[in-house]
Enzyme design. Sequence first.
Site: not given
Ligand code: PAF
Length: 288
Positions: A31-32, A37-38, A150-151, A154, A185, A188
């Site tokens: 989500m930018g 981490g990304h 971390k998620d 998900q 990280m 938020r």
């Molecule tokens: O983890 C995230 O950033 C979001 O939940 C994702 C997987 C990009 C879906 O919008």
Amino acid sequence: MEIVRDPARIRDVIERLRHQSGRPIGFAPTMGALHEGHLSLIRAIREAGTVPVASIFVNPIQFGPGEDFERYPRPFEKDCERLEAAGVACVFAPASFQMYRPDHTVYVVEERITLGLCGSRRPGHFRGVATVVLKLFNLIRPDLAAFGRKDAQQARLIEKMIEDLNLEIRLLICPIVREADGLAMSSRNSYLGPEARRQALCLFEGLKRAQESYARGERRTNRIREIVIEEIGRRSLARLDYVEGVAWHDMQPVRELGPGTLVAAAVWVEQTRLIDNLWISPDGEPIL
Ligand code: PAF
């Protein structure tokens, strides 16, 4: 690095990349508001020998009423610079109206893994996540996709969606990346003022104490929960949302921790909600 906004174009661009490189496609949805981490997800898909593709899309349908959709940080140009520097070949960054037409009525709902933890605190959240991730998978058609641990809920949801819906995608679940002091990280974290940032560490510190206790032989979920709750309770700006010991495979509560379980926790620090977890790997190692 190519930036594609139009969902009607993305498949052609990806197919061209696949054809020109002769390599499979690796995908990191985001989500930018990118952080290390990304970037670790991008590194993981590069190291797997795939052409790295990322998406930046703040998905409105995974935010509930009163959540932070409006104020979610959107430093798009800086994000693109970081992705380009990380070797990403293409960024897919559609607008909301391009992903969801006004007459959109089909959603993906998982009926077990997503019931507890964040799922019960954020009704509709995982329906929004599963729906957008399936749409992104259908548009990008990756061979490999990377998500962060971390998620955890998900990540398990996506793993289960791949299994249950017969998607031909290999999933990489990458380790949690932490700040020097241990805070996981998160985009938020930027909401936290200096004092809140200091107190936010209680989540990591609680889980670290849980990790130590597990390493000393404690297996009772109740006892481990108490340790985390006590650590969070010592901070005036922090309020526990939940801490649970659950099985990785179905995210249902367990009485005893052991291989294939995790301690998942969420905490509010003032108006910011943060999550983190302690994972007990299949060989029994407690990993933060
Ligand atoms: O983890 C995230 O950033 C979001 O939940 C994702 C997987 C990009 C879906 O919008």
